[in-house]
Scaffold this motif. Structure first.
Motif, PDB file in Angstrom:
ATOM      1  N   ASP A   1      12.742   5.658  75.917  1.00  0.00           N
ATOM      2  CA  ASP A   1      12.732   6.492  74.719  1.00  0.00           C
ATOM      3  C   ASP A   1      12.656   7.987  75.032  1.00  0.00           C
ATOM      4  O   ASP A   1      12.904   8.811  74.161  1.00  0.00           O
ATOM      5  CB  ASP A   1      11.566   6.090  73.810  1.00  0.00           C
ATOM      6  CG  ASP A   1      10.218   6.149  74.506  1.00  0.00           C
ATOM      7  OD1 ASP A   1      10.167   5.817  75.709  1.00  0.00           O
ATOM      8  OD2 ASP A   1       9.241   6.514  73.855  1.00  0.00           O
TER       9      ASP A   1
ATOM     10  N   GLN B   1      16.922   7.781  67.508  1.00  0.00           N
ATOM     11  CA  GLN B   1      16.043   8.901  67.182  1.00  0.00           C
ATOM     12  C   GLN B   1      15.789   8.984  65.684  1.00  0.00           C
ATOM     13  O   GLN B   1      14.693   9.281  65.250  1.00  0.00           O
ATOM     14  CB  GLN B   1      16.645  10.213  67.690  1.00  0.00           C
ATOM     15  CG  GLN B   1      16.573  10.344  69.190  1.00  0.00           C
ATOM     16  CD  GLN B   1      17.387  11.515  69.723  1.00  0.00           C
ATOM     17  OE1 GLN B   1      18.163  12.128  68.994  1.00  0.00           O
ATOM     18  NE2 GLN B   1      17.227  11.812  71.004  1.00  0.00           N
TER      19      GLN B   1
ATOM     20  N   SER C   1      12.136   6.707  65.221  1.00  0.00           N
ATOM     21  CA  SER C   1      11.255   7.763  65.713  1.00  0.00           C
ATOM     22  C   SER C   1       9.800   7.310  65.572  1.00  0.00           C
ATOM     23  O   SER C   1       9.418   6.647  64.611  1.00  0.00           O
ATOM     24  CB  SER C   1      11.490   9.063  64.948  1.00  0.00           C
ATOM     25  OG  SER C   1      11.137   8.895  63.600  1.00  0.00           O
TER      26      SER C   1
END
Length: 157
Positions: free
Chosen positions: A91, A150, A154
């Motif tokens: 990530d 993203q 998130s």
């Protein structure tokens, strides 16, 4: 019943399941008797199928389960990296390859935050698959996948 009538009957039966599903189908209804209205229904369903096929190829996002416990998550990391032969990206956009990188990523998941037990009853991870048509530019695909992650994921690993 002629072959064309039989095909129209099956098309209406399956088309109604596909395009106009009820809350729950318990058993298959008998093939409908074809009259003028059902022939028109068959034509409408045929048009919807043709419209769908004309728009192919398409992008698909599919949630394919997930890991219940660290053993399942680590097994999936090994699978998607082909046991360390392919690069794997986390990530933070850190790209690594090799069996050691896969083990390290699994340890990050296991100990980063609350401990994930080896076997568990809770789903600790979800597998999300992004499918693109053949011939899609690999760099653009990777950029789109990152932006998707993203935006939609998130705050999650």
């Amino acid at each position: 019943m002629t072959s064309a009538q039989h095909i129209d009957g099956v098309l209406v039966q399956w088309g109604e399941r596909l395009f106009y599903p009820g809350n729950r189908i318990v058993k298959s209804a008998p093939l409908p008797r074809l009259d003028g209205m059902l022939r028109r229904k068959a034509a409408v369903i045929r048009q919807r199928i043709e419209a769908t096929v004309r728009r192919a190829p398409q992008v698909m996002v599919k949630v394919t389960g997930g890991g219940r416990g660290m053993a399942a998550i680590a097994a999936h990391f090994r699978y998607i990296s082909k046991n360390g032969k392919l690069e794997i990206e986390d990530d933070r956009e850190v790209v690594r390859a090799g069996k050691e990188a896969v083990r390290d990523l699994a340890d990050q998941w296991r100990y980063g935050g609350s401990l994930i037990p080896e076997e568990g009853h809770r789903r600790e991870a979800f597998n999300i698959m992004l499918s693109m048509p053949a011939g899609t530019n690999a760099a653009l695909l990777q950029k789109a996948a990152r932006e998707f992650a993203q935006t939609e994921l998130s705050g999650h690993r």
